[in-house]
Design a protein around this motif. Structure first.
Motif, PDB file in Angstrom:
ATOM      1  N   VAL A   1       0.839  -1.203   0.000  1.00 37.25           N
ATOM      2  CA  VAL A   1       0.000   0.000   0.000  1.00 37.25           C
ATOM      3  C   VAL A   1       0.873   1.252   0.000  1.00 37.25           C
ATOM      4  O   VAL A   1       0.604   2.205  -0.735  1.00 37.25           O
ATOM      5  CB  VAL A   1      -0.976  -0.006   1.204  1.00 37.25           C
ATOM      6  N   THR A   2       1.921   1.254   0.799  1.00 36.82           N
ATOM      7  CA  THR A   2       2.825   2.406   0.853  1.00 36.82           C
ATOM      8  C   THR A   2       3.447   2.670  -0.516  1.00 36.82           C
ATOM      9  O   THR A   2       3.495   3.815  -0.975  1.00 36.82           O
ATOM     10  CB  THR A   2       3.931   2.177   1.905  1.00 36.82           C
ATOM     11  N   ARG A   3       3.890   1.617  -1.181  1.00 34.47           N
ATOM     12  CA  ARG A   3       4.508   1.763  -2.511  1.00 34.47           C
ATOM     13  C   ARG A   3       3.520   2.369  -3.510  1.00 34.47           C
ATOM     14  O   ARG A   3       3.856   3.302  -4.247  1.00 34.47           O
ATOM     15  CB  ARG A   3       5.011   0.405  -3.003  1.00 34.47           C
ATOM     16  N   VAL A   4       2.292   1.886  -3.514  1.00 34.86           N
ATOM     17  CA  VAL A   4       1.288   2.380  -4.460  1.00 34.86           C
ATOM     18  C   VAL A   4       0.899   3.818  -4.133  1.00 34.86           C
ATOM     19  O   VAL A   4       0.766   4.661  -5.030  1.00 34.86           O
ATOM     20  CB  VAL A   4       0.051   1.452  -4.480  1.00 34.86           C
ATOM     21  N   ARG A   5       0.734   4.130  -2.848  1.00 32.58           N
ATOM     22  CA  ARG A   5       0.366   5.499  -2.470  1.00 32.58           C
ATOM     23  C   ARG A   5       1.474   6.487  -2.815  1.00 32.58           C
ATOM     24  O   ARG A   5       1.208   7.605  -3.257  1.00 32.58           O
ATOM     25  CB  ARG A   5       0.030   5.565  -0.973  1.00 32.58           C
ATOM     26  N   GLU A   6       2.721   6.094  -2.607  1.00 30.92           N
ATOM     27  CA  GLU A   6       3.841   6.979  -2.963  1.00 30.92           C
ATOM     28  C   GLU A   6       3.888   7.209  -4.471  1.00 30.92           C
ATOM     29  O   GLU A   6       4.126   8.330  -4.925  1.00 30.92           O
ATOM     30  CB  GLU A   6       5.163   6.403  -2.449  1.00 30.92           C
ATOM     31  N   ALA A   7       3.641   6.158  -5.245  1.00 30.49           N
ATOM     32  CA  ALA A   7       3.627   6.296  -6.707  1.00 30.49           C
ATOM     33  C   ALA A   7       2.477   7.212  -7.142  1.00 30.49           C
ATOM     34  O   ALA A   7       2.633   8.032  -8.049  1.00 30.49           O
ATOM     35  CB  ALA A   7       3.494   4.923  -7.365  1.00 30.49           C
ATOM     36  N   ARG A   8       1.334   7.105  -6.482  1.00 36.75           N
ATOM     37  CA  ARG A   8       0.195   7.962  -6.815  1.00 36.75           C
ATOM     38  C   ARG A   8       0.511   9.421  -6.508  1.00 36.75           C
ATOM     39  O   ARG A   8       0.244  10.302  -7.321  1.00 36.75           O
ATOM     40  CB  ARG A   8      -1.047   7.506  -6.050  1.00 36.75           C
TER      41      ARG A   8
ATOM     42  N   TYR B   1       0.605  12.696  -9.025  1.00 35.71           N
ATOM     43  CA  TYR B   1      -0.045  13.988  -8.766  1.00 35.71           C
ATOM     44  C   TYR B   1       0.979  15.114  -8.856  1.00 35.71           C
ATOM     45  O   TYR B   1       0.720  16.144  -9.482  1.00 35.71           O
ATOM     46  CB  TYR B   1      -0.692  14.035  -7.378  1.00 35.71           C
ATOM     47  N   ALA B   2       2.123  14.916  -8.224  1.00 27.52           N
ATOM     48  CA  ALA B   2       3.161  15.953  -8.236  1.00 27.52           C
ATOM     49  C   ALA B   2       3.625  16.244  -9.653  1.00 27.52           C
ATOM     50  O   ALA B   2       3.835  17.409 -10.025  1.00 27.52           O
ATOM     51  CB  ALA B   2       4.335  15.529  -7.351  1.00 27.52           C
ATOM     52  N   GLY B   3       3.761  15.211 -10.462  1.00 30.84           N
ATOM     53  CA  GLY B   3       4.174  15.410 -11.846  1.00 30.84           C
ATOM     54  C   GLY B   3       3.127  16.142 -12.671  1.00 30.84           C
ATOM     55  O   GLY B   3       3.442  17.065 -13.423  1.00 30.84           O
ATOM     56  N   ARG B   4       1.881  15.740 -12.521  1.00 34.57           N
ATOM     57  CA  ARG B   4       0.808  16.372 -13.302  1.00 34.57           C
ATOM     58  C   ARG B   4       0.505  17.791 -12.857  1.00 34.57           C
ATOM     59  O   ARG B   4       0.033  18.606 -13.651  1.00 34.57           O
ATOM     60  CB  ARG B   4      -0.453  15.523 -13.225  1.00 34.57           C
ATOM     61  N   LEU B   5       0.772  18.093 -11.604  1.00 37.57           N
ATOM     62  CA  LEU B   5       0.484  19.430 -11.076  1.00 37.57           C
ATOM     63  C   LEU B   5       1.755  20.245 -10.841  1.00 37.57           C
ATOM     64  O   LEU B   5       1.735  21.239 -10.121  1.00 37.57           O
ATOM     65  CB  LEU B   5      -0.334  19.326  -9.778  1.00 37.57           C
ATOM     66  N   ALA B   6       2.843  19.844 -11.460  1.00 38.49           N
ATOM     67  CA  ALA B   6       4.125  20.520 -11.262  1.00 38.49           C
ATOM     68  C   ALA B   6       4.052  21.996 -11.631  1.00 38.49           C
ATOM     69  O   ALA B   6       4.760  22.817 -11.038  1.00 38.49           O
ATOM     70  CB  ALA B   6       5.225  19.827 -12.067  1.00 38.49           C
ATOM     71  N   HIS B   7       3.218  22.352 -12.598  1.00 33.70           N
ATOM     72  CA  HIS B   7       3.096  23.752 -13.027  1.00 33.70           C
ATOM     73  C   HIS B   7       2.159  24.564 -12.130  1.00 33.70           C
ATOM     74  O   HIS B   7       2.026  25.755 -12.312  1.00 33.70           O
ATOM     75  CB  HIS B   7       2.634  23.807 -14.488  1.00 33.70           C
ATOM     76  N   TRP B   8       1.517  23.928 -11.154  1.00 34.17           N
ATOM     77  CA  TRP B   8       0.670  24.640 -10.202  1.00 34.17           C
ATOM     78  C   TRP B   8       1.548  25.226  -9.104  1.00 34.17           C
ATOM     79  O   TRP B   8       2.533  24.618  -8.676  1.00 34.17           O
ATOM     80  CB  TRP B   8      -0.331  23.700  -9.552  1.00 34.17           C
ATOM     81  N   ASP B   9       1.146  26.348  -8.593  1.00 34.60           N
ATOM     82  CA  ASP B   9       1.786  26.931  -7.428  1.00 34.60           C
ATOM     83  C   ASP B   9       1.405  26.090  -6.205  1.00 34.60           C
ATOM     84  O   ASP B   9       0.292  25.568  -6.131  1.00 34.60           O
ATOM     85  CB  ASP B   9       1.293  28.379  -7.267  1.00 34.60           C
TER      86      ASP B   9
END
Length: 164
Positions: free
Chosen positions: A125-132, A136-144
């Motif tokens: 679960v930890t591995r999957v949550r970290e990957a998720r 999110y961080a990658g897709r929202l990298a351009h967000w402040d």
């Protein structure tokens, strides 16, 4: 002051609930939540398969709850997820068979059982949550970062309102 017949002087009457449903903001909210929930269901299935190929998508949320809150009674998990005792019992047995959870007697009540993640269950679960979170961080990298914080705050507020 002019009385418009509603006893409120010049103030316009508040829109009735039915009128409010047609406001553009609520139409947009309904549309965007529909898209978000559709994507969330699809993602839940993907994440469940990442934890274990035989894991039912509906059981993923149960594993996350155990990861966040620790061991719990099956009845508390059923109430949180919104399923009946029989459904929860079936899901817990399936998760036990996959080696992801274990049941142990509740020391406070010998008739009840506590459900907990196994070491393997927690690791997966930890591995999957970290990957998720990384996605999110990658897709929202351009967000402040303040926008991400505000989105999380508003979603939390929405979730709290839906619990009432």
């Amino acid at each position: 002051m002019h009385d418009n017949g509603n006893g409120g002087g010049d103030r316009a009457a508040a829109p009735a609930a039915g009128d409010r449903l047609e406001q553009p903001a609520f139409l947009a909210l309904e549309r965007e939540l529909t898209v978000l929930l559709r994507r969330a269901r699809a993602n839940q299935g993907e994440m469940a398969r990442e934890v274990h190929p035989d894991l039912e998508p509906s059981a993923y949320g149960l594993l996350v709850r155990l990861d966040e809150c620790g061991r719990q009674r099956a009845t508390a998990l059923a109430a949180y997820i919104g399923v009946g005792k029989a459904t929860m019992s079936r899901q817990v047995h399936a998760l036990e068979d996959l080696g992801l959870v274990t049941r142990e007697p509740d020391p406070a009540d010998g008739r009840a059982w506590l459900v907990a993640l196994t070491g393997e269950g927690r690791e997966r679960v930890t591995r999957v949550r970290e990957a998720r979170r990384a996605r999110y961080a990658g897709r929202l990298a351009h967000w402040d970062s303040t926008e991400v914080t505000e989105l999380a705050r508003l979603l939390n507020r929405l979730n709290q309102e839906m619990e009432k």
